[in-house]
Scaffold this active site. Structure first.
Site, PDB file in Angstrom:
ATOM      1  N   LYS A  13      19.550  -5.212 -24.795  1.00 17.03           N
ATOM      2  CA  LYS A  13      21.010  -5.180 -24.945  1.00 17.03           C
ATOM      3  C   LYS A  13      21.641  -6.521 -24.576  1.00 17.03           C
ATOM      4  O   LYS A  13      22.485  -7.027 -25.296  1.00 17.03           O
ATOM      5  CB  LYS A  13      21.621  -4.072 -24.071  1.00 17.03           C
ATOM      6  CG  LYS A  13      21.167  -2.671 -24.445  1.00 17.03           C
ATOM      7  CD  LYS A  13      21.919  -1.609 -23.654  1.00 17.03           C
ATOM      8  CE  LYS A  13      21.661  -1.646 -22.164  1.00 17.03           C
ATOM      9  NZ  LYS A  13      20.279  -1.263 -21.766  1.00 17.03           N
ATOM     10  N   ARG A  87      27.434   4.546 -18.969  1.00 18.28           N
ATOM     11  CA  ARG A  87      26.120   5.063 -18.627  1.00 18.28           C
ATOM     12  C   ARG A  87      26.138   6.577 -18.450  1.00 18.28           C
ATOM     13  O   ARG A  87      25.090   7.175 -18.287  1.00 18.28           O
ATOM     14  CB  ARG A  87      25.660   4.484 -17.285  1.00 18.28           C
ATOM     15  CG  ARG A  87      25.230   3.036 -17.323  1.00 18.28           C
ATOM     16  CD  ARG A  87      23.812   2.916 -17.793  1.00 18.28           C
ATOM     17  NE  ARG A  87      22.896   2.178 -16.930  1.00 18.28           N
ATOM     18  CZ  ARG A  87      22.835   0.877 -16.770  1.00 18.28           C
ATOM     19  NH1 ARG A  87      23.692   0.096 -17.371  1.00 18.28           N
ATOM     20  NH2 ARG A  87      21.903   0.333 -16.010  1.00 18.28           N
ATOM     21  N   ARG A 126       9.978  -9.536 -17.717  1.00 21.26           N
ATOM     22  CA  ARG A 126      11.316 -10.125 -17.849  1.00 21.26           C
ATOM     23  C   ARG A 126      11.622 -11.061 -16.679  1.00 21.26           C
ATOM     24  O   ARG A 126      11.276 -10.779 -15.536  1.00 21.26           O
ATOM     25  CB  ARG A 126      12.366  -9.004 -17.881  1.00 21.26           C
ATOM     26  CG  ARG A 126      13.795  -9.526 -17.926  1.00 21.26           C
ATOM     27  CD  ARG A 126      14.720  -8.512 -18.477  1.00 21.26           C
ATOM     28  NE  ARG A 126      15.176  -7.547 -17.484  1.00 21.26           N
ATOM     29  CZ  ARG A 126      16.146  -6.666 -17.732  1.00 21.26           C
ATOM     30  NH1 ARG A 126      16.730  -6.625 -18.908  1.00 21.26           N
ATOM     31  NH2 ARG A 126      16.510  -5.818 -16.798  1.00 21.26           N
ATOM     32  N   ARG A 159      13.831  -9.569 -11.256  1.00 20.54           N
ATOM     33  CA  ARG A 159      14.753  -8.673 -10.552  1.00 20.54           C
ATOM     34  C   ARG A 159      13.997  -7.633  -9.724  1.00 20.54           C
ATOM     35  O   ARG A 159      12.992  -7.101 -10.161  1.00 20.54           O
ATOM     36  CB  ARG A 159      15.646  -7.950 -11.570  1.00 20.54           C
ATOM     37  CG  ARG A 159      16.828  -8.783 -12.004  1.00 20.54           C
ATOM     38  CD  ARG A 159      17.549  -8.196 -13.187  1.00 20.54           C
ATOM     39  NE  ARG A 159      17.815  -6.768 -13.091  1.00 20.54           N
ATOM     40  CZ  ARG A 159      18.498  -6.078 -14.006  1.00 20.54           C
ATOM     41  NH1 ARG A 159      18.985  -6.714 -15.063  1.00 20.54           N
ATOM     42  NH2 ARG A 159      18.687  -4.795 -13.887  1.00 20.54           N
ATOM     43  N   ARG A 170      14.511   4.150 -13.266  1.00 25.62           N
ATOM     44  CA  ARG A 170      15.631   3.790 -14.152  1.00 25.62           C
ATOM     45  C   ARG A 170      15.483   4.485 -15.505  1.00 25.62           C
ATOM     46  O   ARG A 170      16.470   4.906 -16.106  1.00 25.62           O
ATOM     47  CB  ARG A 170      15.697   2.268 -14.336  1.00 25.62           C
ATOM     48  CG  ARG A 170      16.171   1.559 -13.066  1.00 25.62           C
ATOM     49  CD  ARG A 170      15.912   0.072 -13.130  1.00 25.62           C
ATOM     50  NE  ARG A 170      16.769  -0.596 -14.104  1.00 25.62           N
ATOM     51  CZ  ARG A 170      16.482  -1.759 -14.662  1.00 25.62           C
ATOM     52  NH1 ARG A 170      15.365  -2.383 -14.371  1.00 25.62           N
ATOM     53  NH2 ARG A 170      17.324  -2.300 -15.521  1.00 25.62           N
TER      54      ARG A 170
HETATM   55  P1  AMP Z   1      21.550  -3.146 -15.768  1.00 30.73           P
HETATM   56  O1  AMP Z   1      21.513  -4.612 -15.539  1.00 30.73           O
HETATM   57  O2  AMP Z   1      22.556  -2.750 -16.815  1.00 30.73           O
HETATM   58  O3  AMP Z   1      20.206  -2.539 -16.008  1.00 30.73           O
HETATM   59  O4  AMP Z   1      22.098  -2.502 -14.403  1.00 30.73           O
HETATM   60  C1  AMP Z   1      21.380  -2.616 -13.189  1.00 30.73           C
HETATM   61  C2  AMP Z   1      21.833  -1.542 -12.208  1.00 30.73           C
HETATM   62  O5  AMP Z   1      23.240  -1.657 -11.969  1.00 30.73           O
HETATM   63  C3  AMP Z   1      21.643  -0.110 -12.713  1.00 30.73           C
HETATM   64  O6  AMP Z   1      20.336   0.372 -12.449  1.00 30.73           O
HETATM   65  C4  AMP Z   1      22.704   0.626 -11.903  1.00 30.73           C
HETATM   66  O7  AMP Z   1      22.296   0.800 -10.563  1.00 30.73           O
HETATM   67  C5  AMP Z   1      23.846  -0.378 -11.890  1.00 30.73           C
HETATM   68  N1  AMP Z   1      24.754  -0.207 -13.060  1.00 30.73           N
HETATM   69  C6  AMP Z   1      25.004  -1.107 -14.059  1.00 30.73           C
HETATM   70  N2  AMP Z   1      25.893  -0.640 -14.945  1.00 30.73           N
HETATM   71  C7  AMP Z   1      26.225   0.604 -14.514  1.00 30.73           C
HETATM   72  C8  AMP Z   1      27.087   1.621 -14.996  1.00 30.73           C
HETATM   73  N3  AMP Z   1      27.814   1.465 -16.126  1.00 30.73           N
HETATM   74  N4  AMP Z   1      27.173   2.778 -14.287  1.00 30.73           N
HETATM   75  C9  AMP Z   1      26.480   2.965 -13.145  1.00 30.73           C
HETATM   76  N5  AMP Z   1      25.633   2.065 -12.642  1.00 30.73           N
HETATM   77  C10 AMP Z   1      25.507   0.878 -13.302  1.00 30.73           C
END
Ligand code: AMP
Length: 213
Positions: A13, A87, A126, A159, A170
């Site tokens: 994404k 989400r 990654r 990360r 996740r």
């Molecule tokens: P991402 O980089 O989008 O994979 O986000 C990393 C982490 O941030 C996720 O595993 C969640 O803990 C938190 N996070 C990011 N976006 C959201 C969202 N829209 N709602 C809830 N948690 C989020």
């Protein structure tokens, strides 16, 4: 224009959002990037979010929707590519409510689909430049020089939540809480599905074809 990128963690994404930003002269809004910046700054938002993020759990909806409200105000009438948001169905409803207040609406939700094993393989390889959110993959899209960002020369990181144990959680969270978001947009006739398995360029071409570019 408001375009939403849906799909499991690691489907690409963030990478694809960058192409769309250029093509549509839009702004990328990644809730994950905003949260990680808040964690680095040690702000109240960051401190609240960190424990959820470290466990691979979702940050509560009200926290995320508050963040989105602030960002939408700042962005005015710029086009936005949402990456990693919404989400949950509650977040999708919240976004519709906020946009409705502004006399606007989501145009398209684009779902990138891929098998779980592909996600696990990709996230394990990654690497990220924390300052810009630029992403690399050691196998498919390596940096020019090992371990450093192409643009700034700064170090890349793996990360904490891209470690195998957290990746599995996740993915479980994604299937349970985020997959219904695709149904939410499908019911409103706004969902477009694109196969996310392939090279960065192949997936980009499929996305552009799907949105008529
Ligand atoms: P991402 O980089 O989008 O994979 O986000 C990393 C982490 O941030 C996720 O595993 C969640 O803990 C938190 N996070 C990011 N976006 C959201 C969202 N829209 N709602 C809830 N948690 C989020």
């Amino acid at each position: 224009m408001y375009l939403i990128l849906l799909g499991p963690p690691g489907v690409g994404k963030g990478t694809q959002a960058r192409f769309l930003v250029e093509e549509l002269d839009a702004v990328q809004l990644s809730t994950g990037d905003v949260l990680r910046a808040a964690v680095r700054e040690g702000s109240e938002l960051g401190n609240t979010a960190k424990k959820y993020m470290d466990a691979g759990e979702l940050v509560p909806d009200d926290v995320i929707l508050g963040m989105i409200r602030e960002k939408l105000e700042q962005l005015g009438d710029r086009s936005v590519i949402f990456d990693g948001f919404p989400r949950t169905t509650a977040q999708a409803e919240g976004l519709d409510g906020q946009l409705d207040e502004l006399g606007r609406a989501v145009d398209t939700a684009l779902e990138l689909t891929v098998d779980d094993q592909v996600v696990i393989d990709r996230l394990s390889a990654r690497r990220v430049h924390p300052g810009s959110g630029r992403v690399y993959n050691l196998i498919f899209n390596p940096p020019e020089r090992e371990g450093v960002d192409d643009v700034t020369g700064e170090p890349l990181i793996h990360r904490d939540d891209d470690q195998p144990e957290v990746i599995r959680n996740r993915l479980a969270v994604y299937h349970k809480q985020t997959a219904p978001v695709a149904d939410y947009y499908a019911r409103r006739g706004k969902l477009v599905k694109v196969d996310g398995d392939g090279s960065v360029g192949q997936v980009r071409d499929r996305i552009f074809a799907a949105i008529g570019r």
